[in-house]
Structure formats: structure tokens, C-alpha cells
Scaffold this motif. Structure first.
Motif, mmCIF file in Angstrom:
data_model
loop_
_atom_site.group_PDB
_atom_site.id
_atom_site.type_symbol
_atom_site.label_atom_id
_atom_site.label_comp_id
_atom_site.label_asym_id
_atom_site.label_seq_id
_atom_site.Cartn_x
_atom_site.Cartn_y
_atom_site.Cartn_z
ATOM 1 N N ASN A 1 -11.873 9.763 -14.113
ATOM 2 C CA ASN A 1 -10.697 10.299 -14.997
ATOM 3 C C ASN A 1 -10.707 11.028 -16.526
ATOM 4 O O ASN A 1 -9.898 11.382 -16.966
ATOM 5 C CB ASN A 1 -9.602 9.147 -15.049
ATOM 6 C CG ASN A 1 -9.150 8.514 -13.536
ATOM 7 O OD1 ASN A 1 -8.536 9.560 -12.946
ATOM 8 N ND2 ASN A 1 -9.485 7.510 -13.401
ATOM 9 N N ILE B 1 -4.423 7.577 3.171
ATOM 10 C CA ILE B 1 -5.823 7.966 3.812
ATOM 11 C C ILE B 1 -5.972 7.232 5.235
ATOM 12 O O ILE B 1 -7.076 7.647 5.849
ATOM 13 C CB ILE B 1 -6.794 7.539 2.887
ATOM 14 C CG1 ILE B 1 -6.629 5.775 2.744
ATOM 15 C CG2 ILE B 1 -6.959 8.226 1.624
ATOM 16 C CD1 ILE B 1 -7.788 5.387 2.071
ATOM 17 N N MET C 1 -1.577 4.366 -0.912
ATOM 18 C CA MET C 1 -2.958 4.070 -0.060
ATOM 19 C C MET C 1 -3.057 4.312 1.149
ATOM 20 O O MET C 1 -3.914 4.684 1.689
ATOM 21 C CB MET C 1 -3.337 2.711 -0.558
ATOM 22 C CG MET C 1 -4.712 2.500 -0.298
ATOM 23 S SD MET C 1 -5.914 3.522 -1.384
ATOM 24 C CE MET C 1 -6.158 2.710 -2.736
ATOM 25 N N VAL D 1 -8.546 1.897 -16.292
ATOM 26 C CA VAL D 1 -7.875 3.000 -16.294
ATOM 27 C C VAL D 1 -6.476 2.885 -16.910
ATOM 28 O O VAL D 1 -5.769 3.887 -16.439
ATOM 29 C CB VAL D 1 -7.889 3.749 -15.143
ATOM 30 C CG1 VAL D 1 -9.673 4.032 -14.479
ATOM 31 C CG2 VAL D 1 -7.224 2.881 -13.788
ATOM 32 N N ASN E 1 1.072 2.699 -3.921
ATOM 33 C CA ASN E 1 0.303 3.430 -4.437
ATOM 34 C C ASN E 1 -0.276 4.575 -3.551
ATOM 35 O O ASN E 1 -1.237 5.242 -3.638
ATOM 36 C CB ASN E 1 -0.855 2.952 -5.126
ATOM 37 C CG ASN E 1 -1.914 2.264 -4.382
ATOM 38 O OD1 ASN E 1 -1.571 2.217 -3.209
ATOM 39 N ND2 ASN E 1 -2.942 1.917 -4.765
ATOM 40 N N ALA F 1 -9.923 -2.232 -12.570
ATOM 41 C CA ALA F 1 -8.414 -1.612 -12.290
ATOM 42 C C ALA F 1 -7.892 -1.536 -13.562
ATOM 43 O O ALA F 1 -6.985 -0.486 -13.882
ATOM 44 C CB ALA F 1 -7.546 -2.330 -11.414
ATOM 45 N N VAL G 1 -3.673 11.378 -7.069
ATOM 46 C CA VAL G 1 -4.797 10.889 -7.999
ATOM 47 C C VAL G 1 -4.246 10.295 -9.042
ATOM 48 O O VAL G 1 -4.618 9.216 -9.659
ATOM 49 C CB VAL G 1 -5.950 11.918 -8.297
ATOM 50 C CG1 VAL G 1 -6.978 11.427 -9.367
ATOM 51 C CG2 VAL G 1 -6.337 12.306 -6.921
ATOM 52 N N TYR H 1 -10.665 5.286 -4.312
ATOM 53 C CA TYR H 1 -9.376 5.785 -4.411
ATOM 54 C C TYR H 1 -8.334 5.112 -5.379
ATOM 55 O O TYR H 1 -7.608 5.662 -6.103
ATOM 56 C CB TYR H 1 -8.635 5.756 -2.861
ATOM 57 C CG TYR H 1 -9.202 6.920 -2.025
ATOM 58 C CD1 TYR H 1 -8.801 8.262 -2.501
ATOM 59 C CD2 TYR H 1 -9.654 6.618 -0.767
ATOM 60 C CE1 TYR H 1 -9.689 9.394 -1.727
ATOM 61 C CE2 TYR H 1 -10.234 7.546 -0.010
ATOM 62 C CZ TYR H 1 -10.034 9.030 -0.416
ATOM 63 O OH TYR H 1 -10.614 9.728 0.351
ATOM 64 N N ALA H 2 -8.333 3.834 -5.452
ATOM 65 C CA ALA H 2 -7.334 3.173 -6.113
ATOM 66 C C ALA H 2 -7.541 3.158 -7.496
ATOM 67 O O ALA H 2 -6.678 2.825 -8.500
ATOM 68 C CB ALA H 2 -7.640 1.438 -5.826
ATOM 69 N N LEU H 3 -8.685 3.800 -7.997
ATOM 70 C CA LEU H 3 -8.906 3.893 -9.364
ATOM 71 C C LEU H 3 -8.657 5.512 -9.793
ATOM 72 O O LEU H 3 -9.170 5.905 -10.864
ATOM 73 C CB LEU H 3 -10.508 3.601 -9.734
ATOM 74 C CG LEU H 3 -10.644 2.314 -9.874
ATOM 75 C CD1 LEU H 3 -12.129 1.838 -9.625
ATOM 76 C CD2 LEU H 3 -9.973 1.425 -10.903
ATOM 77 N N GLY H 4 -8.139 6.163 -8.851
ATOM 78 C CA GLY H 4 -7.742 7.669 -9.296
ATOM 79 C C GLY H 4 -8.939 8.567 -8.847
ATOM 80 O O GLY H 4 -9.169 9.512 -9.258
ATOM 81 N N ALA H 5 -9.652 8.136 -7.883
ATOM 82 C CA ALA H 5 -10.844 8.993 -7.078
ATOM 83 C C ALA H 5 -10.104 10.161 -6.378
ATOM 84 O O ALA H 5 -9.182 9.931 -5.519
ATOM 85 C CB ALA H 5 -11.907 8.117 -6.510
ATOM 86 N N MET I 1 -4.971 -1.140 -8.129
ATOM 87 C CA MET I 1 -4.837 -1.992 -6.909
ATOM 88 C C MET I 1 -5.967 -2.953 -7.050
ATOM 89 O O MET I 1 -7.184 -2.551 -7.156
ATOM 90 C CB MET I 1 -4.860 -1.121 -5.640
ATOM 91 C CG MET I 1 -4.656 -2.052 -4.387
ATOM 92 S SD MET I 1 -4.337 -0.982 -3.235
ATOM 93 C CE MET I 1 -3.252 -2.043 -2.047
ATOM 94 N N ARG J 1 0.929 -1.113 -0.053
ATOM 95 C CA ARG J 1 -0.130 0.021 0.101
ATOM 96 C C ARG J 1 0.996 1.265 0.127
ATOM 97 O O ARG J 1 0.178 2.465 -0.360
ATOM 98 C CB ARG J 1 -1.061 0.040 1.243
ATOM 99 C CG ARG J 1 -1.921 -1.156 0.946
ATOM 100 C CD ARG J 1 -2.756 -1.289 2.344
ATOM 101 N NE ARG J 1 -3.315 -0.119 2.916
ATOM 102 C CZ ARG J 1 -4.651 0.315 2.755
ATOM 103 N NH1 ARG J 1 -5.458 -0.489 2.095
ATOM 104 N NH2 ARG J 1 -5.363 1.206 3.287
ATOM 105 N N ARG K 1 -2.300 6.918 -8.564
ATOM 106 C CA ARG K 1 -3.160 5.832 -8.296
ATOM 107 C C ARG K 1 -3.920 5.270 -9.407
ATOM 108 O O ARG K 1 -4.117 4.127 -9.731
ATOM 109 C CB ARG K 1 -4.360 6.357 -7.134
ATOM 110 C CG ARG K 1 -3.742 6.639 -5.800
ATOM 111 C CD ARG K 1 -4.544 6.502 -4.578
ATOM 112 N NE ARG K 1 -4.125 6.579 -3.298
ATOM 113 C CZ ARG K 1 -4.589 7.736 -2.657
ATOM 114 N NH1 ARG K 1 -5.471 8.332 -3.286
ATOM 115 N NH2 ARG K 1 -4.121 8.036 -1.683
ATOM 116 N N ARG K 2 -3.979 6.011 -10.552
ATOM 117 C CA ARG K 2 -4.539 5.634 -11.871
ATOM 118 C C ARG K 2 -3.550 4.803 -12.474
ATOM 119 O O ARG K 2 -3.628 3.847 -12.939
ATOM 120 C CB ARG K 2 -5.025 6.824 -12.467
ATOM 121 C CG ARG K 2 -5.642 6.304 -13.832
ATOM 122 C CD ARG K 2 -5.710 7.476 -14.970
ATOM 123 N NE ARG K 2 -4.265 7.791 -15.309
ATOM 124 C CZ ARG K 2 -3.268 7.079 -16.050
ATOM 125 N NH1 ARG K 2 -3.650 5.971 -16.400
ATOM 126 N NH2 ARG K 2 -2.135 7.746 -16.520
ATOM 127 N N GLY L 1 -13.930 4.228 -13.292
ATOM 128 C CA GLY L 1 -12.607 4.859 -13.109
ATOM 129 C C GLY L 1 -12.382 5.524 -14.549
ATOM 130 O O GLY L 1 -11.931 6.740 -14.570
#
Lengths: 278, 320
Positions: A138, A82, A79, A191, A77, A188, A107, B195-199, A115, A74, A110-111, A134
Motif C-alpha cells: 500500500n 473473489i 472478500m 495497515v 470487506n 492486519a 483494495v 487480499y485482506a491487506l489491500g492487495a 481481516m 466476508r 480491504r485496507r 501490507g
């Protein structure tokens, strides 16, 4: 439908998804963590992790519960950003850039670094909308046709298209556990990430669904850099090229999977993979 | 054996005992409905269904119709809902998703305090603060705007808007507490998945709210139910005038308010019966609103139950 030795799909077999850079296997490091320390509040969970994850390879992170392998995944990316009280020292370099640098857009990171979670977590929407989510947030599509094409391509890449093509607009929650997990993989992939992080993606699945996920990982590695956390030693041996063994927040040993599982350099690694603890 | 038998009988007794308490609920609801009907027989027989759709409320002439009160109750409650829902959801989202930890408990405490204030205190505040404010607001409005039916009428201060605002304030703590609990129960995996998708943070929160939508609708409907029955504060600021009007500034009347105001003045049998029938109408409308919201939640929650079924049989399905 079960295949064991799958020929690597040529990029042309999967149309509109752009192909990760290199046609010839490029084994340069995609992500490099160096001297990585991770803290939850005052507690240090990861200590001086240095690890390279290469393009078009599957890197497996193994180790007993609580060893920090998921936490490490984690950090790749961000993660953990948060989680309140989480703090990172050291660096994680993706394509030559430190992802913890101030200028990095989390952002977008993470794209690029997708994950897949331990328990499948589809949104309570239709199958189509899950994959499109996604792409929509995006703003990656120009038209409805474009969107539909990408959703189809992603579902095909995740080996789910044939099972769901007739019910794209029904609830994703009605799918079986294994299908839901492949849907999350499709989501996943939609994107266009460069790296795919998988946190025990098959641990909640039955053996057959697990096998399908593993086949999928094998097919996907020609296009992505994959990092997978697994509790299952056989799974690590089956799907990965490189294995990294974590223990109590440290990286004990890393090397080619064949070597780690046949001739580990460390006694600790040997004890773990032979089931003496963990 | 004796011990096991004794345990069994305790279990049985416990089940019967708690079952009896649950039954009390059903009995009370039925008894209320029955009693309201029985006590308003005179009015029911005289006016029949016309009671629901006549606008005249004239105790001297013995003419009674509930429509102005039904209108006033629904209008004020919907107005309150329109004002309260965005604010309550904002509070809930802030507390559950964005608020720094040290601020969370004080905010929760404050919203719950809001719910504990007696209705009469809200009413007093309404008379002394809200009503003059509404009056000032109306007089400051451009006259062109005041031609519209929605804003017409003399600047009294008391009226629909004051009632709607005060109801909204009273409803906010209920809606926001339930919405907050509902948001808290959304699995972290939903937010992380986004979040993992770029949110962005906003998009991840939206995903969580979407996941919790049935519960949030339940929270809103709970607030609506509260607003329908609220009596004291509304009586004090709504103006108590049984005239149907679309205007926000016109004094109007609600079912609960007319009961509170006129019960002691009901000097004829028919008058008293008509008032009790208004109670019956309020009871029926509340029942219908609650059943409809239940139905709505139930119909939206169905796919989730399919999910539960799918989790149980993944092996069978993937083997097929």
C-alpha cells in the motif's frame, strides 16, 4: 502475564499507530448492513440481514455451522468478491458510504477493513516481512525507519513484540500456532484499518493461546470496530459487547451480549446458547 | 489366528514386491552408468579427463574431445530455458489464477497435446517453418548489431537459435503443467491473506507464486532436464557442427545429436568408444543437474518443515 480485567490502554501507550477517531467512546454505527441477501449461484445463503456494528465495540456473530455467519463477515470487506458466482443484494454502509457502490475501490476498502482468518496464514517470509507486507504493497511508509517503527508498533499492539523482537528476520513459519495468529493480527493492524474482522481467530489454538487472543481483542476494541465470528459461546460472552445469533442464513436475534446470554428474547436463541442444538 | 497370519503375510509380500520394483529403478540407473563406462573404456584410457576439455572432434585422425558438444547442449538448453520459463509460468498463472472456468479445460488439454507431439514432427516443422523464419530474422537485423559476437555468422537459418526456440516449445508443456499443479496447491488462505491487506489481484497472485516458489523451481528444472536430453528435433535444426561459438546463428552440435548422427558411422573401436563416452558425459551432467535442483528445492523447503513441527507443539510452547 494473564490479565483478566485489563484497563483500556490509553492511546498514548501505543505510539505511532494513529488512533481511531474518537477519544470518548463513540458508539455510533460504524458499519450497517441492511436488507442484505447473499447468493452462491442460485442458492441464497443469507436472507435479509440487518445489523449495526458500532465503533469501539466487539460484535460477536454466533450460530451453528453453515448458518452464514462467516459468509456475512466476508461481505463486510467484500472478500466474497473473489468467489466465483457470489452475489450480494442489499447494502453494507461503512461510515455513511455503501461499500458495494460502483465507485468503491475494493483494495482501499480491504485496507480499511482488516481481516484475521480461522487458520493463521502467515506468508512464508520473515516475521518482519510479514508485518511489512501490507505497508509495502500500500506504499504507506516514507523511509526504512518509518517502516521499522510501524512494524514494531504493530507487533506491540498485537502483544507479540517481546517474544519476537530478537528474531524479526527469521521465518514466521517457525512461530507457534498462537504466535502465528497474533502475527496475522499484527499484520492486519499494520495497515491502519478502522475495522477488524475476525473469523474464528482462536478455533485452532489451545486454551492459553486462546486466552491471549481474547485479551488482545479486549485491548484492541478501544481503537477499532471489531466483528468476530465464533463457535465458542463462552468466548462470545467473554469478549463481545453485542451478540448476533445467526441460524439458517437469517439473523434471529441481536442485542447486548449480557442480555442475549441471560434473557434472550427468542426461544431459538435460548435453545442454542444452552446447548440444546448446534 | 490363521486369517490374521495370512493377512500379515499378504502385507509383507506386498511390501517386498513393491520394494523390489523400487529397487529395479536403482539397479537400472547403476547398470546404465556401469555399462556406459565399460563400453567407453578405450576412449577413457586414451584421453582421460582431456576428453571433457578438448575441442577437437576428428574421427579421421582419431582425436576426440567432448567440449563442443557439452557447450552446445548446455547453451541450447539454457537458451530454451530462458525462452520457455516466462512463457510457461505465464500460461500456468493464467490457467490457475485468471482464466474463466469454461476456458480452463481446453487450455489444459492443448498444453498437454503439445507434449504428445512426436519430436520428429517438431523437427520437420523446424526445418520448414522455423529455420526460414530465423534466416529472415537474421538478414533483417541491422548490420551494426550483427557485428556483435552473439549475432555474427552467415544467415543459414539452422543453428543455435532455431534449436533453442524449438526446445523451448517442447519444454513449455512440462514446465507449465507442473507449475500449474503447484499453484493449484497453494492454500486459498494465502491469497485471501494478501487480499485482506489491500492487495490487488496482481499482488495476491505474486504472493501465491512466492508461496509456490520451490515447486516452480522444480518445474523449471524438470524442463531443463528435458531440454538436455532432447535429440531428434534439435539434430534437425541445430546445424551439427562441432565448433564452439557464442553466436545464436552459428550451427553447433549437442551431445544427443552427435550420438544420433554418428553412431552408425563409427567405423573404429575408438570412435565408437568416444561416442559412448559422450553418452556417459550426458548421463553425468543430467545426474548432476537433477541433484543440484533437488538440493536447491530441499534447502528452500526446510523452513516449511519447521512449520510442521511448530504446529504439533503449540501448547507446550505457549505454556512455557
Amino acid at each position: 502475564m494473564l490479565q483478566t480485567a485489563v484497563p483500556l490502554p490509553s492511546p498514548a501507550a501505543v505510539p505511532s499507530l494513529p488512533v481511531a477517531p474518537a477519544p470518548a467512546p463513540d458508539t455510533a454505527a460504524k458499519i450497517t448492513a441492511s436488507g442484505l441477501d447473499f447468493y452462491y449461484g442460485p442458492r441464497r445463503v443469507l436472507e435479509q440481514i440487518t445489523l449495526q456494528m458500532r465503533r469501539n465495540e466487539v460484535t460477536a456473530l454466533i450460530g451453528p455451522s453453515g448458518c452464514g455467519k462467516s459468509t456475512f463477515l466476508r461481505t463486510l470487506n467484500r472478500m466474497n468478491d473473489i468467489v466465483p458466482g457470489a452475489r450480494v443484494e442489499g447494502s453494507v454502509v461503512l461510515d455513511g458510504r455503501d461499500i458495494y457502490a460502483a465507485a468503491v475501490d475494493v483494495v482501499d476498502l480491504r485496507r480499511r477493513v482488516g481481516m484475521v482468518f480461522q487458520k493463521s496464514n502467515p506468508f512464508p517470509k520473515s516475521i518482519f516481512d510479514n508485518v511489512a507486507y501490507g505497508l509495502r504493497i500500500n506504499r504507506m511508509t516514507r523511509s526504512r525507519e518509518d517502516l521499522e517503527g510501524r512494524v514494531e508498533a504493530s507487533l506491540r499492539s498485537a502483544a507479540l513484540w517481546d517474544e519476537v523482537k530478537d528474531r524479526l528476520h527469521t521465518s514466521a513459519l517457525a512461530l507457534s500456532g498462537g504466535q502465528q495468529q497474533r502475527l496475522c493480527i499484527a499484520r492486519a493492524l499494520a495497515v491502519e484499518p478502522e475495522v477488524l474482522l475476525m473469523d474464528e481467530p482462536a478455533s485452532a489454538l489451545d486454551p492459553i493461546a486462546t486466552q491471549r487472543i481474547e485479551e488482545l481483542i479486549y485491548q484492541l476494541k478501544s481503537r477499532y470496530t471489531i466483528v468476530i465470528v465464533t463457535h465458542n459461546m463462552q468466548q462470545a460472552a467473554r469478549v463481545s459487547d453485542v451478540t448476533a445469533f445467526f441460524w439458517l442464513g437469517r439473523l434471529v436475534e441481536t442485542g447486548l451480549t449480557t442480555k442475549i446470554f441471560t434473557a434472550p428474547a427468542q426461544k431459538l436463541t435460548e435453545d442454542y446458547i444452552t446447548g440444546r442444538f448446534g | 489366528m490363521g486369517r490374521v497370519g495370512k493377512k500379515r503375510s499378504i502385507d509383507l509380500g506386498f511390501r517386498l514386491g513393491t520394494g523390489a520394483f523400487a529397487l529395479v529403478l536403482v539397479v537400472i540407473v547403476c547398470a546404465i552408468g556401469f555399462e556406459l563406462t565399460r563400453q567407453s573404456m578405450l576412449s577413457i584410457e586414451k584421453f582421460g579427463f582431456d576428453f571433457w576439455r578438448t575441442e577437437v572432434w576428428d574421427p579421421v585422425a582419431g582425436q576426440f574431445g567432448a567440449l563442443p558438444f557439452i557447450w552446445g547442449t548446455l547453451y541450447s538448453s539454457l537458451l530454451a530455458l530462458a525462452i520457455a520459463t516466462p512463457i510457461a509460468l505465464g500460461i500456468a498463472v493464467f490457467i490457475s489464477e485468471l482464466c474463466p472456468n469454461w476456458l480452463r479445460q481446453p487450455l489444459v488439454f492443448l498444453t498437454e497435446l503439445l507434449a504428445a507431439i512426436p519430436s520428429i514432427v517438431y523437427g520437420l516443422w523446424g526445418i520448414f517453418v522455423l529455420v526460414p523464419a530465423v534466416r529472415a530474422f537474421e538478414t533483417s537485423m541491422p548490420s551494426a548489431l550483427r557485428q556483435l559476437p552473439m549475432f555474427s555468422g552467415p544467415p543459414l537459418g539452422v543453428g543455435m537459435l532455431a534449436a533453442g526456440v524449438i526446445l523451448a516449445i517442447m519444454v513449455i508443456p512440462f514446465t507449465s503443467s507442473v507449475a500449474r499443479e503447484v499453484l493449484k496447491s497453494v492454500p486459498a488462505a494465502q491469497r485471501e491473506g494478501a487480499y485482506a491487506l489491500g492487495a490487488t489481484r496482481f499482488e495476491a497472485i505474486r504472493a501465491a507464486v512466492y508461496f509456490a516458489r520451490t515447486g516452480i523451481i522444480g518445474a523449471v528444472m524438470l524442463g531443463f532436464g528435458r531440454a538436455l536430453g532432447e535429440t531428434m528435433a534439435v539434430t534437425m535444426v541445430i546445424g551439427n557442427n562441432p565448433k564452439i561459438s557464442a553466436s545464436l546463428f552459428a550451427p553447433q552440435y549437442t551431445m544427443a545429436a552427435v550420438l544420433a548422427n554418428e553412431f552408425t558411422e563409427a567405423d573404429t573401436e575408438l570412435y565408437l568408444n568416444a561416442l559412448i563416452e559422450i553418452g556417459l558425459v550426458l548421463f553425468v551432467i543430467t545426474l548432476v543437474v537433477n541433484s543440484l535442483s533437488r538440493l536447491l528445492i530441499w534447502s528452500m523447503a526446510r523452513p516449511a518443515r519447521q512449520d510442521a513441527a511448530a504446529v504439533v507443539v503449540p501448547a507446550a510452547e505457549s505454556a512455557a
